[in-house]
Design an enzyme around this catalytic site. Structure first.
Site, PDB file in Angstrom:
ATOM      1  N   HIS A  21      -3.852  -8.540   2.434  1.00  0.00           N
ATOM      2  CA  HIS A  21      -2.452  -8.699   3.321  1.00  0.00           C
ATOM      3  C   HIS A  21      -2.644  -9.215   4.539  1.00  0.00           C
ATOM      4  CE1 HIS A  21       1.860  -7.979   4.338  1.00  0.00           C
ATOM      5  NE2 HIS A  21       1.443  -7.754   5.432  1.00  0.00           N
ATOM      6  N   GLU A  22      -3.689  -8.714   5.383  1.00  0.00           N
ATOM      7  CA  GLU A  22      -3.778  -9.065   6.471  1.00  0.00           C
ATOM      8  C   GLU A  22      -4.534 -10.368   6.735  1.00  0.00           C
ATOM      9  OE1 GLU A  22      -2.100  -7.695   9.055  1.00  0.00           O
ATOM     10  OE2 GLU A  22      -1.394  -6.177   8.123  1.00  0.00           O
ATOM     11  N   HIS A  25      -2.291 -13.192   6.890  1.00  0.00           N
ATOM     12  CA  HIS A  25      -1.628 -13.652   7.933  1.00  0.00           C
ATOM     13  C   HIS A  25      -3.037 -14.408   8.840  1.00  0.00           C
ATOM     14  CE1 HIS A  25       1.838 -11.386   7.449  1.00  0.00           C
ATOM     15  NE2 HIS A  25       1.613 -10.266   7.481  1.00  0.00           N
TER      16      HIS A  25
END
Length: 442
Positions: A21-22, A25
């Site tokens: 998920h990170e 980003h």
């Protein structure tokens, strides 16, 4: 041992989901030139870290999420050259957040700040995390749907009840018939296990769920059943018995009254059951099936506030937990342990499929939850970026000067309130998952 193995598998899966998920980003942020001082999985004290280039990568002690730190998340205050003094608590919080954000800007970083990005770039960065979770879920469920299949309740009869125990309101067949028990309508009509039900009242059946709906709607009314038995097509007539049957929601869970009893309605009961079968799905069916999974997950996520009432009652009053209710990472781990250690869930391959499906569902939940348009969630930042685009476009159309980046710090009071609520909800869920966990087998 198997219980701990199941927990460990989910812990690793959750950690990997957070890390990816990170990365969702991180990659676009670096692509667009934003300086990212930190990439962290977890919160709290740092257990391990290493620095590569200008970014510190690390793992923290509390595995309840993660973050990347980008410089210049908030724009300077209007009239940045003037020091504005205020006694307002919210204004002070906003000023502190701005100062913290701008304090990390070093010489040469002036054009590497988040707030100077274009609207599409901001949306790409903030949506990258949730989209990574969606991609993981899509990969998991595509594999499950096409390689293993989904369970379909086919209209081939697996059993036919001999009689009906009226005391059970038609919800279960009697193990032993007594003279007082009437024959089941299916038995009365001569249906047998192995019969393929082709249609009811002229309506072709794709699954036993189709048959069940027609049967329920025709309580006390004769229905015409076309079936195939041994390659021969036959037609019989049956009259579903009118009994009180449970009412189910869209997820197949019985609805309950305020006192905890199951809601019922007068409906038709035949006394026969279809045959569950795993059917592999073509790739063309995956988008629709995945869409249904997302819609179901969104329904659960959007009802979390009202379901938290049930969680509180279960935690402090001993009420039974809702199988479709929210759980914390503690609850997910306990479910995984139960699946891994209980032979009722099948052999090793069956358990592996369940655990993989659990991780897929978890990633879908992370996608839907993070897209809620409230700060500090990713959806809140996306909403702020979209509002900036609308504002700038409207000013341009009106011939007004560019208003500049949207001041997201104005929403910080709401962000703090949402964050506080999430902390309280997480604590309640973890407590409930410890003292009164969800048990798949009761």
């Amino acid at each position: 041992m198997l219980y701990l193995l199941g927990v460990l598998i989910v812990v690793i899966g959750v950690g990997a989901s957070i890390a990816l998920h990170e990365i969702g980003h991180l990659v676009p942020a670096k692509k667009f030139g934003v300086r990212v001082p930190q990439y962290m999985v977890g919160f709290g004290p740092t257990l391990w870290s290493t620095t590569r280039g200008e970014t510190e990568y690390g793992i923290k002690a509390i595995p309840l999420g993660g973050y990347i730190r980008m410089i210049g998340m908030f724009p300077p205050r209007p009239g940045a050259g003037l020091r504005v003094s205020s006694t307002g608590r919210f204004t002070q919080l906003r000023d502190e957040a701005r100062d913290q954000s701008l304090s990390e800007i070093e010489p040469g970083d002036e054009e590497r700040v988040f707030y100077k990005l274009s609207v599409p770039q901001k949306v790409a960065i903030m949506s990258g995390g949730p989209l990574m979770n969606l991609l993981i879920a899509a990969a998991v469920f595509t594999g499950l749907f096409t390689l293993h299949g989904i369970v379909v309740n086919t209209p081939t009869l697996s059993s036919v009840s001999a009689c009906v125990d009226l005391a059970a309101a038609g919800r279960s067949s009697a193990t032993e018939c007594t003279p007082a028990m009437p024959k089941a309508p299916a038995n009365e009509a001569g249906l047998l296990p192995g019969d393929d039900i082709v249609s009811i009242n002229g309506v072709a059946l794709d699954s036993w769920d189709d048959a069940r709906a027609l049967i329920r709607d025709n309580a006390g009314k004769p229905i015409t059943i076309v079936l195939r038995r041994g390659g021969v097509t036959e037609t019989v007539t049956a009259t579903p018995m009118a009994v009180q049957l449970p009412i189910y929601d869209e997820f197949g869970t019985p609805l309950k009254n305020d006192d905890g009893s199951v809601k019922t309605e007068l409906a038709g009961f035949l006394g026969a059951a279809g045959t569950p079968k795993s059917v592999k799905q073509p790739l063309t069916a995956v988008p629709g099936l995945l869409g249904s999974q997302i819609a179901q997950t969104a329904g659960v996520v959007l009802h979390i506030p009202q379901k938290m009432v049930g969680v509180a009652k279960a935690a402090f009053g001993g009420q039974e937990r809702d199988l479709n209710g929210p759980v914390s990472v503690v609850g997910v781990g306990r479910v995984a342990g139960e699946v891994a250690s209980d032979e009722a869930f099948g052999d090793t391959s069956d358990k592996a499929l369940i655990l993989v499906s659990l991780l897929g569902s978890l990633n879908l939940a992370l996608f839907v939850f993070n897209m809620i348009p409230l700060l500090p969630l990713d959806g809140g930042h996306i909403a702020g970026a979209l509002w900036e685009g609308i504002k700038r476009r409207s000013f341009k159309v009106a011939g007004k000067p560019d208003p500049g980046p949207v001041d997201v710090t104005k929403a910080l009071p709401l962000a703090y309130a949402v964050a506080s609520l999430l902390i309280v909800m997480s604590a309640l869920l973890m407590y409930a998952d410890i003292v009164n966990p969800i048990r798949l087998r009761g």
